[in-house]
Design an enzyme around this catalytic site. Structure first.
Site, PDB file in Angstrom:
ATOM      1  N   LYS A  24       0.883  -1.173  -0.064  1.00 52.50           N
ATOM      2  CA  LYS A  24      -0.036  -0.063  -0.034  1.00 52.50           C
ATOM      3  C   LYS A  24       0.988   1.385   0.121  1.00 52.50           C
ATOM      4  O   LYS A  24       1.638   1.491   0.876  1.00 52.50           O
ATOM      5  CB  LYS A  24      -1.000   0.048   1.182  1.00 52.50           C
ATOM      6  CG  LYS A  24      -1.600   1.518   1.486  1.00 52.50           C
ATOM      7  CD  LYS A  24      -2.377   1.158   2.575  1.00 52.50           C
ATOM      8  CE  LYS A  24      -2.834   2.439   3.086  1.00 52.50           C
ATOM      9  NZ  LYS A  24      -3.511   2.686   4.208  1.00 52.50           N
ATOM     10  N   ASP A  29      -2.561  10.725   3.363  1.00 51.07           N
ATOM     11  CA  ASP A  29      -3.766  10.197   3.582  1.00 51.07           C
ATOM     12  C   ASP A  29      -4.618  11.385   4.785  1.00 51.07           C
ATOM     13  O   ASP A  29      -4.546  11.070   5.644  1.00 51.07           O
ATOM     14  CB  ASP A  29      -3.946   8.794   4.263  1.00 51.07           C
ATOM     15  CG  ASP A  29      -5.391   8.186   4.642  1.00 51.07           C
ATOM     16  OD1 ASP A  29      -6.317   8.749   4.034  1.00 51.07           O
ATOM     17  OD2 ASP A  29      -5.489   7.354   5.399  1.00 51.07           O
ATOM     18  N   LYS A  36      -9.950  12.754   8.374  1.00 46.14           N
ATOM     19  CA  LYS A  36      -9.247  12.584   9.680  1.00 46.14           C
ATOM     20  C   LYS A  36      -9.151  13.658  10.869  1.00 46.14           C
ATOM     21  O   LYS A  36      -9.085  14.804  10.234  1.00 46.14           O
ATOM     22  CB  LYS A  36      -7.557  11.903   9.552  1.00 46.14           C
ATOM     23  CG  LYS A  36      -7.688  10.683   8.779  1.00 46.14           C
ATOM     24  CD  LYS A  36      -6.264  10.288   8.775  1.00 46.14           C
ATOM     25  CE  LYS A  36      -6.031   8.895   8.133  1.00 46.14           C
ATOM     26  NZ  LYS A  36      -6.574   7.707   8.749  1.00 46.14           N
ATOM     27  N   ASP A  47       1.748   6.410   5.495  1.00 46.90           N
ATOM     28  CA  ASP A  47       0.841   5.515   5.067  1.00 46.90           C
ATOM     29  C   ASP A  47       1.361   4.895   3.947  1.00 46.90           C
ATOM     30  O   ASP A  47       0.563   3.756   3.467  1.00 46.90           O
ATOM     31  CB  ASP A  47      -0.576   6.297   4.776  1.00 46.90           C
ATOM     32  CG  ASP A  47      -1.722   5.571   5.120  1.00 46.90           C
ATOM     33  OD1 ASP A  47      -1.412   4.568   5.906  1.00 46.90           O
ATOM     34  OD2 ASP A  47      -2.883   5.600   4.327  1.00 46.90           O
ATOM     35  N   ASP A 106     -12.046   6.890   4.176  1.00 46.34           N
ATOM     36  CA  ASP A 106     -10.878   6.953   4.994  1.00 46.34           C
ATOM     37  C   ASP A 106     -10.471   5.318   4.924  1.00 46.34           C
ATOM     38  O   ASP A 106      -9.347   4.886   5.564  1.00 46.34           O
ATOM     39  CB  ASP A 106     -10.819   7.369   6.212  1.00 46.34           C
ATOM     40  CG  ASP A 106      -9.494   7.596   6.987  1.00 46.34           C
ATOM     41  OD1 ASP A 106      -8.471   7.478   6.238  1.00 46.34           O
ATOM     42  OD2 ASP A 106      -9.252   7.371   8.261  1.00 46.34           O
ATOM     43  N   GLU A 108      -9.477   3.723   2.253  1.00 46.27           N
ATOM     44  CA  GLU A 108      -8.886   3.828   1.012  1.00 46.27           C
ATOM     45  C   GLU A 108      -7.892   2.816   0.540  1.00 46.27           C
ATOM     46  O   GLU A 108      -7.834   2.375  -0.597  1.00 46.27           O
ATOM     47  CB  GLU A 108      -8.423   5.127   0.662  1.00 46.27           C
ATOM     48  CG  GLU A 108      -6.988   5.603   1.008  1.00 46.27           C
ATOM     49  CD  GLU A 108      -6.799   5.710   2.399  1.00 46.27           C
ATOM     50  OE1 GLU A 108      -5.618   5.097   2.751  1.00 46.27           O
ATOM     51  OE2 GLU A 108      -7.612   5.809   3.377  1.00 46.27           O
ATOM     52  N   ARG A 110      -7.525  -0.296   1.489  1.00 50.80           N
ATOM     53  CA  ARG A 110      -8.024  -1.564   0.792  1.00 50.80           C
ATOM     54  C   ARG A 110      -8.515  -1.416  -0.605  1.00 50.80           C
ATOM     55  O   ARG A 110      -8.631  -2.394  -1.200  1.00 50.80           O
ATOM     56  CB  ARG A 110      -8.797  -2.093   1.627  1.00 50.80           C
ATOM     57  CG  ARG A 110     -10.263  -1.234   1.962  1.00 50.80           C
ATOM     58  CD  ARG A 110     -11.207  -1.455   3.124  1.00 50.80           C
ATOM     59  NE  ARG A 110     -10.374  -1.154   4.458  1.00 50.80           N
ATOM     60  CZ  ARG A 110     -10.749  -1.236   5.314  1.00 50.80           C
ATOM     61  NH1 ARG A 110     -11.999  -1.851   6.048  1.00 50.80           N
ATOM     62  NH2 ARG A 110     -10.224  -0.727   6.666  1.00 50.80           N
TER      63      ARG A 110
END
Length: 214
Positions: A24, A29, A36, A47, A106, A108, A110
């Protein structure tokens, strides 16, 4: 702009299916429209930890000239907010052809991993896939910073990774992939939804989501 980064190292193995590492690579993010809290957002440049691990592992294998066939696939993007942002409730397509209802923007990581994993399977037909990701804070809530959550349907690989992890202090701890959790990702308008909406089992339902694309 989003990028799919693909690197391959073959240390002399002929006609051998590769081991694939999928990472990933969310470079920042914000959480998207499911934004967030500002108190922790500055950490979100990390991230892409899974992507960094994948790129580093393939580079190390090449430097050590290991006799293995390795493919690294990184799904890289930024999760920001603009006029074209995905909205909660949107239904999007995926590389696999399956549709996804986005409950939480959030969740995202996956989404990009679903495409990267399915692409890797179709293009490289690997012997096995190891996915590395800062996928959910639920793992940290469960295990703190002492171990990483591990999900697998391959018992021998689970055992090997556990043993190696203890030796080098990169510990992993197996969590279940029970089919009981499938219903948490049921969608009335798509093949699957990206978030259960429940404040429980976050890491497990993230893994169950990715399992759909394997």
């Amino acid at each position: 702009p989003p990028r799919m980064i693909i690197i391959e190292y073959n240390g002399g193995k002929k006609n051998v299916k590769p081991v694939a590492l999928v990472g990933k690579g969310i470079t920042f993010d914000t959480g998207g429209l499911s934004i967030k809290p500002s108190s922790n957002m500055h950490y979100m440049k990390s991230d892409m930890g899974g992507a960094a691990a994948v790129l580093g592992a393939v580079e190390l294998a090449a430097k050590l000239k290991l006799p293995i066939h390795l493919v690294g696939v990184v799904a890289s993007a930024e999760n920001a907010v603009d006029a074209n942002s995905i909205k909660p409730g949107d239904v999007i397509g995926s590389y696999s052809g399956k549709s996804i209802e986005v409950i939480d923007t959030d969740a995202e990581g996956r989404l990009v991993l679903a495409d990267a994993i399915n692409y890797t399977i179709k293009q490289f037909n690997p012997d096995r896939i190891i996915d590395l990701a800062t996928l959910t804070g639920s793992s940290v809530a469960t295990l703190g910073y002492t171990a990483a959550a591990m999900f697998s349907n391959n018992d021998s690989m689970k055992s090997a990774l556990t043993d190696i992890g203890y030796q080098i202090h990169e510990r992993v701890w197996p969590l279940p992939l029970f089919d009981d959790f499938k219903s948490d990702l049921h969608s009335d308008v798509a093949d699957v939804r990206n978030y259960s909406g429940k404040p429980i089992s976050g890491a497990i339902t993230a893994a169950k989501f990715l399992e759909v694309f394997t």
